[in-house]
Design a protein around this motif. Structure first.
Motif, PDB file in Angstrom:
ATOM      1  N   ALA A 185       0.817  -1.213   0.000  1.00  0.00           N
ATOM      2  CA  ALA A 185       0.000   0.000   0.000  1.00  0.00           C
ATOM      3  C   ALA A 185       0.854   1.266   0.000  1.00  0.00           C
ATOM      4  CB  ALA A 185      -0.922   0.002   1.215  1.00  0.00           C
ATOM      5  N   GLY A 186       2.169   1.114   0.170  1.00  0.00           N
ATOM      6  CA  GLY A 186       3.082   2.250   0.121  1.00  0.00           C
ATOM      7  C   GLY A 186       3.637   2.679   1.454  1.00  0.00           C
ATOM      8  N   PHE A 187       3.314   1.941   2.516  1.00  0.00           N
ATOM      9  CA  PHE A 187       3.763   2.326   3.849  1.00  0.00           C
ATOM     10  C   PHE A 187       5.153   1.799   4.181  1.00  0.00           C
ATOM     11  CE2 PHE A 187      -0.893   2.581   4.565  1.00  0.00           C
ATOM     12  CZ  PHE A 187      -0.953   3.860   5.087  1.00  0.00           C
ATOM     13  N   GLN A 188       5.835   2.551   5.013  1.00  0.00           N
ATOM     14  CA  GLN A 188       7.054   2.084   5.678  1.00  0.00           C
ATOM     15  C   GLN A 188       6.638   1.563   7.058  1.00  0.00           C
ATOM     16  OE1 GLN A 188       9.847   5.201   6.567  1.00  0.00           O
ATOM     17  NE2 GLN A 188      11.171   3.862   7.775  1.00  0.00           N
ATOM     18  N   ILE A 189       6.873   0.298   7.328  1.00  0.00           N
ATOM     19  CA  ILE A 189       6.513  -0.267   8.620  1.00  0.00           C
ATOM     20  C   ILE A 189       7.559   0.137   9.661  1.00  0.00           C
ATOM     21  CG2 ILE A 189       6.190  -2.391   9.941  1.00  0.00           C
ATOM     22  CD1 ILE A 189       5.084  -3.701   7.450  1.00  0.00           C
ATOM     23  N   LEU A 190       7.106   0.802  10.719  1.00  0.00           N
ATOM     24  CA  LEU A 190       7.986   1.227  11.799  1.00  0.00           C
ATOM     25  C   LEU A 190       8.021   0.202  12.928  1.00  0.00           C
ATOM     26  CD1 LEU A 190       6.902   4.976  12.005  1.00  0.00           C
ATOM     27  CD2 LEU A 190       8.774   3.990  10.680  1.00  0.00           C
ATOM     28  N   GLU A 191       6.876  -0.403  13.208  1.00  0.00           N
ATOM     29  CA  GLU A 191       6.792  -1.459  14.216  1.00  0.00           C
ATOM     30  C   GLU A 191       5.767  -2.479  13.748  1.00  0.00           C
ATOM     31  OE1 GLU A 191       6.187  -0.399  18.307  1.00  0.00           O
ATOM     32  OE2 GLU A 191       7.351   1.451  18.124  1.00  0.00           O
ATOM     33  N   ALA A 192       6.023  -3.741  14.029  1.00  0.00           N
ATOM     34  CA  ALA A 192       5.072  -4.816  13.746  1.00  0.00           C
ATOM     35  C   ALA A 192       5.295  -5.893  14.797  1.00  0.00           C
ATOM     36  CB  ALA A 192       5.272  -5.379  12.343  1.00  0.00           C
ATOM     37  N   GLU A 193       4.327  -6.083  15.663  1.00  0.00           N
ATOM     38  CA  GLU A 193       4.482  -7.064  16.726  1.00  0.00           C
ATOM     39  C   GLU A 193       3.180  -7.817  16.949  1.00  0.00           C
ATOM     40  OE1 GLU A 193       5.520  -5.213  20.417  1.00  0.00           O
ATOM     41  OE2 GLU A 193       4.269  -3.448  20.059  1.00  0.00           O
ATOM     42  N   VAL A 194       3.313  -9.087  17.249  1.00  0.00           N
ATOM     43  CA  VAL A 194       2.167  -9.931  17.552  1.00  0.00           C
ATOM     44  C   VAL A 194       1.967  -9.921  19.063  1.00  0.00           C
ATOM     45  CG1 VAL A 194       1.240 -12.272  17.483  1.00  0.00           C
ATOM     46  CG2 VAL A 194       2.508 -11.374  15.515  1.00  0.00           C
ATOM     47  N   LEU A 195       0.793  -9.473  19.493  1.00  0.00           N
ATOM     48  CA  LEU A 195       0.495  -9.332  20.908  1.00  0.00           C
ATOM     49  C   LEU A 195      -0.841  -9.989  21.236  1.00  0.00           C
ATOM     50  CD1 LEU A 195       1.408  -5.548  21.267  1.00  0.00           C
ATOM     51  CD2 LEU A 195       2.808  -7.474  22.028  1.00  0.00           C
ATOM     52  N   GLU A 196      -0.937 -10.456  22.464  1.00  0.00           N
ATOM     53  CA  GLU A 196      -2.195 -11.024  22.945  1.00  0.00           C
ATOM     54  C   GLU A 196      -2.813 -10.024  23.905  1.00  0.00           C
ATOM     55  OE1 GLU A 196      -3.773 -14.664  25.739  1.00  0.00           O
ATOM     56  OE2 GLU A 196      -1.970 -15.019  24.523  1.00  0.00           O
ATOM     57  N   ASP A 197      -3.840  -9.319  23.441  1.00  0.00           N
ATOM     58  CA  ASP A 197      -4.423  -8.234  24.221  1.00  0.00           C
ATOM     59  C   ASP A 197      -5.123  -8.735  25.472  1.00  0.00           C
ATOM     60  OD1 ASP A 197      -4.747  -5.464  24.464  1.00  0.00           O
ATOM     61  OD2 ASP A 197      -6.815  -5.575  23.779  1.00  0.00           O
ATOM     62  N   GLY A 198      -5.619  -9.964  25.447  1.00  0.00           N
ATOM     63  CA  GLY A 198      -6.413 -10.440  26.564  1.00  0.00           C
ATOM     64  C   GLY A 198      -5.742 -11.482  27.427  1.00  0.00           C
ATOM     65  N   LYS A 199      -4.414 -11.586  27.374  1.00  0.00           N
ATOM     66  CA  LYS A 199      -3.754 -12.688  28.094  1.00  0.00           C
ATOM     67  C   LYS A 199      -3.880 -12.579  29.613  1.00  0.00           C
ATOM     68  CE  LYS A 199       0.981 -10.837  28.241  1.00  0.00           C
ATOM     69  NZ  LYS A 199       2.384 -11.128  27.869  1.00  0.00           N
ATOM     70  N   ASP A 200      -4.063 -11.356  30.111  1.00  0.00           N
ATOM     71  CA  ASP A 200      -4.203 -11.182  31.552  1.00  0.00           C
ATOM     72  C   ASP A 200      -5.662 -11.140  32.004  1.00  0.00           C
ATOM     73  OD1 ASP A 200      -1.421 -11.023  31.839  1.00  0.00           O
ATOM     74  OD2 ASP A 200      -1.435  -8.882  31.388  1.00  0.00           O
ATOM     75  N   ARG A 201      -6.559 -11.392  31.077  1.00  0.00           N
ATOM     76  CA  ARG A 201      -7.974 -11.371  31.414  1.00  0.00           C
ATOM     77  C   ARG A 201      -8.473 -12.771  31.769  1.00  0.00           C
ATOM     78  NH1 ARG A 201     -10.946  -7.312  27.066  1.00  0.00           N
ATOM     79  NH2 ARG A 201      -9.622  -5.505  27.378  1.00  0.00           N
ATOM     80  N   ASP A 202      -9.703 -12.815  32.191  1.00  0.00           N
ATOM     81  CA  ASP A 202     -10.345 -14.088  32.531  1.00  0.00           C
ATOM     82  C   ASP A 202     -10.351 -15.004  31.311  1.00  0.00           C
ATOM     83  OD1 ASP A 202     -13.016 -15.786  32.664  1.00  0.00           O
ATOM     84  OD2 ASP A 202     -12.508 -15.223  34.723  1.00  0.00           O
ATOM     85  N   PRO A 203     -10.190 -16.320  31.501  1.00  0.00           N
ATOM     86  CA  PRO A 203     -10.221 -17.248  30.365  1.00  0.00           C
ATOM     87  C   PRO A 203     -11.510 -17.193  29.541  1.00  0.00           C
ATOM     88  CG  PRO A 203      -9.286 -18.328  32.277  1.00  0.00           C
ATOM     89  CD  PRO A 203      -9.810 -16.996  32.755  1.00  0.00           C
ATOM     90  N   ASP A 204     -12.577 -16.692  30.130  1.00  0.00           N
ATOM     91  CA  ASP A 204     -13.838 -16.565  29.396  1.00  0.00           C
ATOM     92  C   ASP A 204     -13.919 -15.270  28.591  1.00  0.00           C
ATOM     93  OD1 ASP A 204     -14.811 -18.988  30.378  1.00  0.00           O
ATOM     94  OD2 ASP A 204     -15.656 -18.031  32.171  1.00  0.00           O
TER      95      ASP A 204
END
Length: 224
Positions: A185-204
């Motif tokens: 698309a023409g962008f320069q990627i400055l950061e790219a990381e795989v994160l789990e947003d809910g890892k500290d939340r309840d398993p449900d």
């Protein structure tokens, strides 16, 4: 600039109806642990020029990203496909300019924006529309403008499940293909990381165990 008014596909109608029905519940949930959204929004704000214009695609009920943009002093534009979400966001950020509807139908002047945030919104588009959406964002940004957004990590043209009790639709490329799409698309990627947003939340919790690709990218300065 004009509001995005277009006939919605069946998949997009699922997304719209789902968020309309869960709006207040989703608002409560997004304010529980928004650390990654805040982190990337802070980076965008830190790099804004004076008198900047910013856009959030998929603004939801306005917290926390839209509020952060509004508090930065920038001119704020906001889009969401859900009317119920927009109504909540208007109460939180009354001075923003709201552009409801399909994000792909937004009419924004080229090179008029300085930052675009799109967290957990582009993944609601059919997969074949995602490259074009990124190209639109690139076109709307001024040279040197930045964007931060999330994509999913799996190779799936259609993901259907329930989300807060409502039918929902997502689609995704794998991580390598997603990065290639951003660069195409023409962008320069400055950061790219795989994160789990809910890892500290309840398993449900709906996001527990789910990973997303967080991207920070820049529209390169034009070569003189």
């Amino acid at each position: 600039m004009a509001n995005a008014n277009s006939d919605l596909s069946a998949d997009k109608k699922i997304v719209q109806d789902g968020y309309d029905k869960m709006a207040e519940k989703y608002d409560d949930w997004t304010r529980e642990e928004p650390r990654f959204r805040k982190h990337y929004t802070e980076i965008l704000i830190k790099n804004l020029p004076a008198n900047a214009t910013v856009l959030e695609i998929g603004c939801g009920a306005g917290a926390p990203v839209l509020e952060m943009f509004a508090n930065s002093g920038a001119k704020v534009l906001a889009n969401d496909i859900s009317t119920a979400m927009i109504e909540l966001a208007k109460k939180r950020c009354p001075d923003a300019t709201f552009m409801p509807g399909d994000m792909t139908a937004l009419d924004i002047a080229p090179s008029s924006l300085h930052a675009v945030a799109a967290f957990f919104s582009i993944i609601h588009l059919p997969r074949e529309e995602q490259p074009g959406m990124l190209s639109k964002i690139h076109g709307w940004l001024a040279d040197g403008g930045m964007t931060a957004f999330t994509l999913a990590c799996m190779d799936a043209s259609e993901i259907r499940s329930t989300f807060f009790g409502q039918d929902m639709f997502w689609s995704s490329f794998d991580v390598k293909s997603s990065k290639a799409m951003v660069q195409a698309a023409g962008f320069q990627i400055l950061e790219a990381e795989v994160l789990e947003d809910g890892k500290d939340r309840d398993p449900d919790d709906p996001d527990h165990g789910v990973q997303f690709l967080w991207i920070l990218a820049k529209k390169p300065e034009a070569v003189a």
